[in-house]
Design a protein around this motif. Structure first.
Motif, short mmCIF file in Angstrom:
data_model
loop_
_atom_site.label_atom_id
_atom_site.label_comp_id
_atom_site.label_asym_id
_atom_site.label_seq_id
_atom_site.Cartn_x
_atom_site.Cartn_y
_atom_site.Cartn_z
N ASN A 53 73.42 30.89 88.18
CA ASN A 53 73.48 32.04 89.10
C ASN A 53 72.60 33.17 88.60
O ASN A 53 72.49 33.41 87.41
CB ASN A 53 74.92 32.53 89.24
N LEU A 54 72.00 33.88 89.56
CA LEU A 54 71.14 35.00 89.22
C LEU A 54 71.70 36.30 89.77
O LEU A 54 72.31 36.34 90.83
CB LEU A 54 69.73 34.78 89.78
N SER A 55 71.47 37.37 89.03
CA SER A 55 71.88 38.70 89.47
C SER A 55 70.84 39.70 89.00
O SER A 55 70.12 39.45 88.03
CB SER A 55 73.26 39.07 88.91
N ASN A 56 70.73 40.80 89.72
CA ASN A 56 69.74 41.80 89.31
C ASN A 56 70.30 43.20 89.47
O ASN A 56 71.20 43.45 90.27
CB ASN A 56 68.44 41.64 90.10
N ASN A 57 69.77 44.10 88.68
CA ASN A 57 70.15 45.51 88.73
C ASN A 57 68.87 46.33 88.73
O ASN A 57 68.00 46.12 87.89
CB ASN A 57 71.02 45.85 87.51
N LYS A 58 68.75 47.23 89.69
CA LYS A 58 67.54 48.03 89.81
C LYS A 58 67.90 49.50 89.87
O LYS A 58 68.75 49.90 90.66
CB LYS A 58 66.77 47.62 91.08
N GLN A 59 67.25 50.30 89.04
CA GLN A 59 67.44 51.74 89.05
C GLN A 59 66.07 52.41 89.07
O GLN A 59 65.13 51.94 88.44
CB GLN A 59 68.23 52.19 87.81
N SER A 60 65.96 53.49 89.81
CA SER A 60 64.67 54.18 89.91
C SER A 60 64.89 55.65 90.20
O SER A 60 65.98 56.07 90.60
CB SER A 60 63.81 53.56 91.02
N GLY A 61 63.85 56.45 89.98
CA GLY A 61 63.98 57.88 90.26
C GLY A 61 62.78 58.68 89.78
O GLY A 61 61.88 58.15 89.13
N LYS A 62 62.79 59.95 90.13
CA LYS A 62 61.75 60.88 89.70
C LYS A 62 62.22 61.61 88.45
O LYS A 62 63.41 61.84 88.27
CB LYS A 62 61.44 61.89 90.80
N PHE A 63 61.27 62.02 87.60
CA PHE A 63 61.62 62.80 86.42
C PHE A 63 60.40 63.58 85.94
O PHE A 63 59.27 63.32 86.38
CB PHE A 63 62.17 61.90 85.31
N THR A 64 60.64 64.52 85.07
CA THR A 64 59.56 65.32 84.49
C THR A 64 59.63 65.25 82.97
O THR A 64 60.71 65.02 82.40
CB THR A 64 59.65 66.79 84.93
#
Length: 225
Positions: A53-64
């Motif tokens: 079985n496969l699973s994924n986790n994705k996080q993203s965003g802007k930063f300075t």
């Protein structure tokens, strides 16, 4: 465990800490210049369990980042056992130009992914273009995934998101196949062994994904100045 990292004016790093089956991953970025930087990050993990079985986790965003500043961008935890496989990617882009400036990656038992995750073109890896994850369980599900990938692979330009094909049981002996993108289910249907039916569903699924991606791009462009 294997890690890869690129150094530049902006550097990225995936820090890991493993305790009793729990792997904690932390994404960090450092500014080695004297200039203030506005950036975006993408932090993705793709795990394959020993059962397939496969699973994924994705996080993203802007930063300075201020000059000479190091910042923690995100953190995630993954339950991982001896025979599990894991790929983790951290990508950083300039906010204004969308230009890639740094990337880092980490792999555990990466060879186990070969039959489940499509090969990734190194020139496209920053956007994670063309990745599809097969989480189907029945013959009809596997047949659909093959037909879907055949249809999707014809596209001259792949979308910049991980596509997940999932299958869950329904009442009786049936199952439902779902097409997911960015933690959102875009379309689902009841599985059927008919090749004509599955081919029709594969074509429709690709169309729905393209329509969703097109609308998302239009909305994003409307808010760009």
């Amino acid at each position: 465990m294997k890690a890869q990292q690129e150094k530049s004016e902006i550097s990225s790093k995936i820090e890991s800490n493993f305790i009793e089956g729990q792997l904690t991953l932390k994404a960090t970025a450092s500014n080695h210049t004297t200039a203030y930087r506005e950036l975006n990050y993408l932090f993705v993990s793709i795990k394959k369990s020993k059962s397939g079985n496969l699973s994924n986790n994705k996080q993203s965003g802007k930063f300075t980042l201020k000059p000479d500043e190091t910042k923690t961008l995100s953190q995630m935890s993954v339950n991982i056992q001896k025979n599990d496989a894991l790929k983790v990617f951290l990508f950083i882009k300039e906010e204004e130009t969308d230009k890639p400036v740094s990337k880092d990656s980490l792999e555990i038992n990466a060879n186990m992914f070969q039959d489940k995750i499509t090969n990734i073109n190194e020139n496209e890896i920053f956007e994670l273009k063309g990745i599809t994850i097969d989480q189907t369980k029945t013959k009809a599900g596997k047949d659909f995934y093959d037909l879907f990938y055949l249809e999707y692979s014809k596209l001259p330009e792949k979308i910049s998101s991980v596509i997940t094909i999932d299958e869950t049981p329904t009442m009786g002996r049936g199952s439902q196949i779902s097409i997911g993108l960015e933690d959102r289910t875009l379309y689902s249907f009841i599985a059927n062994p008919s090749e004509d039916y599955l081919t029709e569903q594969a074509t429709l699924s690709v169309k729905i994904i393209l329509d969703y991606n097109r609308k998302k791009s239009l909305i994003r462009n409307e808010f760009r100045y």
